[in-house]
Design a protein around this motif. Structure first.
Motif, mmCIF file in Angstrom:
data_model
loop_
_atom_site.group_PDB
_atom_site.id
_atom_site.type_symbol
_atom_site.label_atom_id
_atom_site.label_comp_id
_atom_site.label_asym_id
_atom_site.label_seq_id
_atom_site.Cartn_x
_atom_site.Cartn_y
_atom_site.Cartn_z
ATOM 1 N N GLY A 34 0.817 -1.211 0.000
ATOM 2 C CA GLY A 34 0.000 0.000 0.000
ATOM 3 C C GLY A 34 0.845 1.252 0.000
ATOM 4 N N MET A 35 1.890 1.265 0.828
ATOM 5 C CA MET A 35 2.749 2.453 0.898
ATOM 6 C C MET A 35 3.509 2.654 -0.409
ATOM 7 N N LEU A 36 3.957 1.553 -1.008
ATOM 8 C CA LEU A 36 4.640 1.669 -2.304
ATOM 9 C C LEU A 36 3.675 2.194 -3.353
ATOM 10 N N MET A 37 2.453 1.711 -3.315
ATOM 11 C CA MET A 37 1.450 2.152 -4.284
ATOM 12 C C MET A 37 1.202 3.651 -4.149
ATOM 13 N N LEU A 38 1.047 4.118 -2.896
ATOM 14 C CA LEU A 38 0.816 5.554 -2.678
ATOM 15 C C LEU A 38 2.000 6.379 -3.177
ATOM 16 N N ALA A 39 3.226 5.903 -2.877
ATOM 17 C CA ALA A 39 4.418 6.638 -3.309
ATOM 18 C C ALA A 39 4.486 6.694 -4.829
ATOM 19 N N ARG A 40 4.108 5.588 -5.478
ATOM 20 C CA ARG A 40 4.189 5.556 -6.948
ATOM 21 C C ARG A 40 3.087 6.393 -7.582
ATOM 22 N N LEU A 41 1.918 6.418 -6.943
ATOM 23 C CA LEU A 41 0.822 7.237 -7.495
ATOM 24 C C LEU A 41 1.198 8.709 -7.497
ATOM 25 N N LYS A 47 -8.411 0.543 -12.270
ATOM 26 C CA LYS A 47 -8.285 -0.814 -11.737
ATOM 27 C C LYS A 47 -7.746 -0.779 -10.307
ATOM 28 N N ILE A 48 -6.770 0.117 -10.069
ATOM 29 C CA ILE A 48 -6.210 0.259 -8.711
ATOM 30 C C ILE A 48 -7.322 0.658 -7.740
ATOM 31 N N GLY A 99 -6.282 1.254 1.769
ATOM 32 C CA GLY A 99 -7.075 0.997 0.562
ATOM 33 C C GLY A 99 -7.855 2.204 0.086
ATOM 34 N N LEU A 100 -8.605 2.846 0.997
ATOM 35 C CA LEU A 100 -9.435 3.977 0.588
ATOM 36 C C LEU A 100 -8.587 5.151 0.119
ATOM 37 N N SER A 101 -7.474 5.411 0.837
ATOM 38 C CA SER A 101 -6.663 6.563 0.428
ATOM 39 C C SER A 101 -5.981 6.292 -0.917
ATOM 40 N N ILE A 102 -5.636 5.026 -1.189
ATOM 41 C CA ILE A 102 -5.085 4.680 -2.511
ATOM 42 C C ILE A 102 -6.144 4.941 -3.578
ATOM 43 N N ALA A 103 -7.379 4.500 -3.302
ATOM 44 C CA ALA A 103 -8.458 4.698 -4.275
ATOM 45 C C ALA A 103 -8.723 6.183 -4.491
ATOM 46 N N VAL A 104 -8.718 6.959 -3.393
ATOM 47 C CA VAL A 104 -8.965 8.407 -3.504
ATOM 48 C C VAL A 104 -7.911 9.039 -4.409
ATOM 49 N N LYS A 105 -6.647 8.667 -4.182
ATOM 50 C CA LYS A 105 -5.572 9.271 -4.966
ATOM 51 C C LYS A 105 -5.668 8.857 -6.440
ATOM 52 N N ALA A 106 -5.939 7.575 -6.688
ATOM 53 C CA ALA A 106 -6.017 7.089 -8.078
ATOM 54 C C ALA A 106 -7.167 7.770 -8.812
ATOM 55 N N ILE A 107 -8.313 7.908 -8.137
ATOM 56 C CA ILE A 107 -9.478 8.529 -8.779
ATOM 57 C C ILE A 107 -9.236 10.026 -8.976
ATOM 58 N N ALA A 108 -8.585 10.665 -7.979
ATOM 59 C CA ALA A 108 -8.320 12.109 -8.088
ATOM 60 C C ALA A 108 -7.401 12.397 -9.276
ATOM 61 N N LEU A 109 -6.470 11.476 -9.569
ATOM 62 C CA LEU A 109 -5.568 11.678 -10.714
ATOM 63 C C LEU A 109 -6.348 11.733 -12.029
#
Lengths: 222, 454
Positions: B292-299, B351-352, B418-428
């Motif tokens: 999750g942390m890697l995903m957030l950093a990469r997003l 998808k993320i 999970g939710l913060s990853i989804a928020v960031k991916a959708i916000a992009l």
């Protein structure tokens, strides 16, 4: 007895993989340094290589390139913590046969090793196994474990499509298209009948379903 | 406080400068014109006194010393002569003095006692008005002709001039202001272009700007920006390398622990297998956290790449992945509608987000065992609504849960990312996420909204 080489710079992980594979009946050697791996490969024969990328003194990709340029076709499974697409592409481009990201389920690791051994023996893709179900596409033979199972033509065609598209949902419309025959009308419940029969013969949980998506098979490949 | 734009500030300052200059020029013009008008008016007073003197030429020889103006006496000016004077100078009053006695007067205007009975130009006040007078001495010094007019008469002559000039003047100011604004806008268009160029860049785009594509005045700024991009690029590469190192350094020991735990589970006596399985579950959670942390950093370093996507197929792939990780029959899935739904979006980012929310729904759906995904297509947006039959989330906790490391239900395992990853991916992708109550009973529904993009 198949002989495996494990190249893993983390001593604990390497030992655990070696022990697990030995319990599965393999002979396994574990090396930590890249140059030691290359030296071992030049003196001994191995059936499958389990290669970490980040090895000291010589990286896994360098070892792989060295092997392939020397014409060595030993199956190689790259096991690494690097999960970016470019890392996977680099690994497969360098000649890896499979790519696994840590942490790896030990049972899955053993299954991937089995798949590589079988592929090396056959070097053909007309037979596929998921969990204990095996299908021979050309011989039209299906077995559960070692027991052959008798399938109708329609059931075989449905199972073939599901196996070919394993791990993805296949819509009912696509399955109907597979069963469509110019001389014979496909009944509206033909697919359901075939799926029900396949579940009865192959195990209730072998074929999974979700409303609105279709059917899927996706057990462990072997 | 927000600073106004460069063009607006320049515009205001130039307008102020022009207004100041215009005011000074106007004041100078006014003073000069006033002086000219005053001199012309004085000249008129002189002329008026001379006219009177000429009109009286025939009567002057009859005047005697000490003679005053008797009752009914017309004095030195006949009615015709008075009319002739008024025909030319009807705004002027006059007094004719002979040997310090008034022998003729206009009969209106300021009281004679206030009028200076002296030769030359004089100012005086009478009955609240300011007056200007001129005294003309005749050939015989005993004769003094005084002509006077109100100052207001002189000012009156300035106002019509101002009135006539006002319309073209303000028109000129308006056109000038417009031209000035247009000139400034055109001149500063490169600033606006640079702003838009930088604004439209994604975080991941650090390619240098071409100095030749910009006005030469921008050269130093473009060079400074390119140096900044270069430094950011180096920092970004270091961060990416660090992220990969972290991935490797954290995942490897986690993998080692997991492998040891699996060996333990395999070899342990039956009464210890549960503990070993629990250990594996804990390790999996630690691994989820790393992922999750890697995903957030990469997003953070990702930009959206939009294309037409079959969202139904994408959801099918996500459900397939989630289902295959779960024991058979643990959770039922239902996706509506059951056909292709195309939408322009970034498939990887969607998808993320859908994976993260579906994973959450699976964690919370245990009671209801059904996760539903509804694709709701509208004219200007696509909503992907993921619903579970769990306990739901109170309205007060919803915004908190969209932040990192927040868990709705502590009994439920998960990285909390999970939710913060989804928020960031959708916000992009310019979309949004809302947590809502289900309208058809208990449970949470998460609405991922994707706006229409060209």
């Amino acid at each position: 007895m198949p002989r495996l080489l494990i190249a893993e710079d983390d001593a604990d992980l390497g030992r655990a993989m070696k022990r697990s594979l030995e319990l599965d009946g393999y002979v396994a050697d574990h090396f930590v340094r890249g140059d030691d791996v290359l030296a071992a490969l030049s003196t001994s024969h191995y059936d499958v290589l389990l290669l970490d990328i980040g090895l000291p003194h010589m990286t896994g990709l360098e070892i792989l390139s060295h092997l392939r340029s020397a014409g060595d076709a030993t199956p190689v499974i790259v096991i690494t913590a690097l999960d970016r697409t470019r890392h996977r592409v680099a690994g497969l481009d360098a000649g890896a046969d499979d790519y696994l990201v840590k942490p790896v389920e030990l049972e899955e690791l053993a299954a991937r090793v089995r798949a590589q051994l079988r592929r090396r023996e056959r070097r053909q893709d007309d037979i596929m196994s998921l969990d204990d179900v095996t299908i021979d596409f050309t011989g039209h033979v299906v077995s559960v474990g070692d027991e052959p199972v008798s399938l109708t033509s329609k059931e075989f065609r449905v199972l073939s499509l599901l196996m070919r598209r394993r791990r993805r949902f296949v819509s009912k419309a696509d399955l109907e298209g597979e069963l469509y025959d110019q001389d014979q009308w496909v009944e509206s419940n033909t697919v359901e009948v075939a799926i029900s029969a396949l579940r009865r013969k192959l195990g209730r949980n072998f074929i999974r379903t979700a409303r609105g998506l279709g059917y899927m098979v996706g057990g462990r490949e072997g | 406080m927000r600073r106004s734009s460069l063009s607006a500030r320049l515009y205001r300052r130039i307008l102020l400068l022009l207004a100041g200059a215009g005011f000074c020029m106007g004041a100078m013009l006014y003073i000069v014109a006033n002086r000219e008008i005053s001199q012309a008016s004085d000249a008129q007073l002189v002329n008026a006194s001379r006219l009177l003197y000429m009109l009286m030429q025939d009567e002057l020889p009859a005047l005697r010393p000490g003679q005053g103006l008797a009752e009914g006496d017309e004095g030195p000016l006949s009615s015709d002569e008075r009319r002739a004077f008024h025909a030319s100078y009807d705004w002027c009053m006059f007094i004719v003095v002979w040997d310090q006695h008034i022998i003729a007067q206009s009969g209106w205007g300021a009281p004679t006692r206030h009028v200076p009975q002296k030769p030359g130009l004089h100012d005086f006040e009478a009955s609240g008005d300011q007056w200007r007078s001129y005294g003309l001495t005749g050939e015989d010094p005993r004769l003094l002709i005084i002509v006077a007019e109100r100052d207001a008469t002189r000012e009156f002559s300035v106002v019509p001039v101002m009135r006539k000039l006002a319309l073209p003047f303000f028109g000129l100011i308006g056109v000038g202001a417009l031209l000035l604004w247009l000139t400034l806008r055109t001149g500063l268009s490169d600033v606006e272009r640079l702003r838009k160029t930088l604004e439209n860049r994604s975080l991941a785009d650090l390619s240098p700007l071409d100095p030749k594509a910009w006005a030469s005045d921008f050269g130093p700024l473009i060079i400074a920006l390119n140096r900044l991009f270069e430094r950011l690029g180096q920092g970004y590469e270091k961060e990416q390398a660090f992220t990969d190192d972290v991935a490797h350094e954290l995942r490897t020991p986690v993998a080692a622990i997991r492998a040891q735990a699996q060996l333990l589970a395999r070899a342990a006596p039956a009464h210890l297998r549960d503990e070993a399985d629990r250990l594996i579950a804990i390790v999996d959670r630690a691994n989820d956290l790393v992922d999750g942390m890697l995903m957030l950093a990469r997003l953070d370093a990702t930009s959206a790449s939009v294309r037409s996507v079959d969202v139904h197929e994408l959801v099918a792939d996500v459900v397939a992945e989630v289902m295959l990780r779960l024991p058979p029959d643990m959770i039922d899935f239902q996706v509506t509608p059951g056909h292709v739904v195309r939408w322009r979006c970034d498939p990887a980012l969607l998808k993320i987000a859908v994976s993260a929310i579906t994973d959450n729904a699976v964690h919370h759906a245990a009671e209801g065992r059904l996760v539903e995904i509804d694709l709701q297509r509208r004219d200007d947006r696509l909503d992907v609504v993921i619903m579970d039959r769990g306990k739901g989330i109170g309205a007060a906790d919803r915004s908190r849960l969209l932040k990192r490391f927040e868990r709705g239900n502590l009994a439920v395992t998960g990285s909390g990312l999970g939710l913060s990853i989804a928020v960031k991916a959708i916000a992009l992708m310019g979309g949004s996420i809302r947590l809502e109550d289900r309208t058809d009973g208990n449970g949470l529904q998460v609405r991922l909204s994707l706006m229409s993009v060209p």
